[in-house]
Design an enzyme around this catalytic site. Structure first.
Site, mmCIF file in Angstrom:
data_model
loop_
_atom_site.group_PDB
_atom_site.id
_atom_site.type_symbol
_atom_site.label_atom_id
_atom_site.label_comp_id
_atom_site.label_asym_id
_atom_site.label_seq_id
_atom_site.Cartn_x
_atom_site.Cartn_y
_atom_site.Cartn_z
ATOM 1 N N SER A 203 -0.105 -8.204 9.059
ATOM 2 C CA SER A 203 -0.058 -8.877 8.058
ATOM 3 C C SER A 203 -0.536 -7.853 6.733
ATOM 4 O O SER A 203 -0.506 -7.331 6.103
ATOM 5 C CB SER A 203 -1.732 -9.435 7.973
ATOM 6 O OG SER A 203 -2.610 -8.560 8.918
ATOM 7 N N ASP A 370 -13.875 -7.960 2.935
ATOM 8 C CA ASP A 370 -12.653 -7.457 4.567
ATOM 9 C C ASP A 370 -12.163 -6.117 4.389
ATOM 10 O O ASP A 370 -11.368 -5.535 3.428
ATOM 11 C CB ASP A 370 -10.962 -8.692 3.921
ATOM 12 C CG ASP A 370 -9.899 -8.401 5.021
ATOM 13 O OD1 ASP A 370 -9.714 -7.595 6.007
ATOM 14 O OD2 ASP A 370 -9.090 -8.992 4.483
ATOM 15 N N HIS A 373 -7.467 -5.973 5.609
ATOM 16 C CA HIS A 373 -6.045 -6.152 4.739
ATOM 17 C C HIS A 373 -6.096 -5.386 3.386
ATOM 18 O O HIS A 373 -7.531 -5.806 3.064
ATOM 19 C CB HIS A 373 -6.411 -7.669 4.772
ATOM 20 C CG HIS A 373 -5.873 -8.379 5.926
ATOM 21 N ND1 HIS A 373 -6.610 -8.688 6.892
ATOM 22 C CD2 HIS A 373 -5.155 -8.208 6.633
ATOM 23 C CE1 HIS A 373 -6.673 -9.586 7.452
ATOM 24 N NE2 HIS A 373 -5.652 -9.328 7.549
#
Length: 400
Positions: A203, A370, A373
């Site tokens: 990701s 986060d 990411h």
């Protein structure tokens, strides 16, 4: 600008000049007493624009209903229309409706088929209302995990057997796999792909949609900004949540091996999800799976390049960012040495950059709340670091 845009235009101009030159020669020949024969009215087209619809059709498009079966006379249609359905979509124009594929899997015969002469084609797909779906053609993945309603992406594909067979398939089990429009443009009469950088990862590497304006980003998505489109196309096959075993066994590596060739690069970053206990991949297993992928790619004559993942935004101690012990990095570094393949140690490169800009600026490069990411800006910085190190090693000419 998409990495293929200028190149496609350049090839198209060449094709037009060639066609025009042929017509001019034919006219001169006719003037010399020879007979000029115009192309047949039913000559097989090289370009198509399909609007998948159960109702109105957007101007400039050919309408296709879910019930339209392929026929040689029409040259396009669904192989199994009984496994298709017309559905509404929230877009506008050609995106206001769609067809839904009721079967899935890259090997499925539930395909939309188009007769095409041998050559290289640019294919642009626009999905309907879809949470997450992938696009397959010729039995292998072409675009991974397109997300959101009306998502659009393009890829180039060689056609050598007279027909393109395409379907939208699962990116996530239980979601709808829909297609609103399809554009096919002949790029070259030679079915050979340009030098390509293939990207594998998770990701932090993957594409997010819309490609040109997504909030979240993966460095593979932003890599085209730092590569010369005249030198390489870029195909990002990374997907969120992926582990090395899944990338090797579930179709992504298969797609790359179908097309990769000498002169191509394969950038492979894994480790973040492999270290999670739920995935049950030991470090020794991870290393051998990665070794297998490296060797399979190297056997094609292409160049595999291992990439280590960056650390978390919060990996600071006394103002210094370091994540050298994360994500099975040591095994990736050792593997590069053992297999004598290039390494981009993005883990160390990004830590040096994060230390330079400091904790607050580093956190601003990641998604809100986060620390793993990157957002679009962060993905761009990671892509810059990857491209810069590839250029330093002589693997990426013309890098920005």
């Amino acid at each position: 600008m998409p990495v293929n845009a200028n190149k496609g235009d350049r090839r198209g101009s060449t094709a037009k000049r060639t066609w025009a030159g042929g017509i001019a020669a034919a006219v001169l020949a006719a003037g010399a007493g020879l007979t000029f024969v115009a192309p047949a009215a039913n000559a097989e087209p090289s370009n198509y624009r399909f609007d998948f619809s159960g109702g109105s059709v957007e101007q400039g498009y050919t309408g296709v209903s879910a019930t339209d079966a392929y026929s040689p006379g029409k040259r396009y249609g669904f192989n199994t229309p009984e496994h298709m359905a017309n559905v509404p979509a929230k877009g506008t124009g050609a995106g206001s409706d769609a067809v839904r594929f009721l079967e899935y899997g890259t090997k499925s015969t539930n395909t939309f088929n188009v007769d095409l002469k041998e050559g290289l084609y640019k294919v642009t797909v626009t999905l309907g209302d879809t949470a997450r779906a992938s696009v397959a053609a010729e039995g292998v993945f072409q675009v991974m995990n397109m997300t959101g309603n009306g998502a659009t992406d393009s890829f180039e594909i060689p056609v050598t057997d007279g027909q393109l067979n395409l379907l939208v398939t699962e990116g996530k089990a239980g979601t709808a796999f829909t297609l609103s429009s399809l554009e096919i443009e002949k790029v070259s009469r030679h079915p050979a792909m340009d030098p390509t950088i293939w990207v594998g990862g998770d990701s932090t590497v993957a594409n997010y949609y819309p490609l040109e304006s997504s909030v979240q980003g993966g460095w593979g998505q932003l890599l085209p900004q730092y590569a010369d489109p005249a030198a390489f196309d870029i195909r990002n096959m990374a997907t969120g949540g992926q582990i090395a075993r899944g990338f090797r066994n579930d179709g992504q590596l298969e797609a790359i091996l179908t097309y990769i060739k000498p002169g191509d690069l394969f950038l492979l970053e894994m480790g973040i999800n492999d270290t999670a206990a739920k995935n049950a991949t030991t470090e020794a297993e991870f290393k051998e799976i990665m070794r297998d992928m490296v060797r399979q790619v190297a056997a094609t004559g292409a160049t595999p390049v291992l990439v280590t993942p960056q650390g978390r935004a919060t990996d600071f101690v006394d103002g210094v960012h370091s994540a050298v012990d994360r994500w099975y990095r040591h095994s990736t570094v050792a593997l590069a040495q053992e297999e004598n393949v290039p390494l981009v140690d993005l883990n160390v490169l990004s830590s040096a950059y994060f230390t330079e800009i400091g904790p607050e600026a580093t956190l601003a490069l990641f998604m809100t709340g986060d620390t793993l990411h990157p957002n679009r800006a962060g993905a761009g910085e990671l892509a810059r670091l990857v491209a810069g190190d590839l250029a330093r090693q002589g693997l990426l000419p013309g890098a920005a």
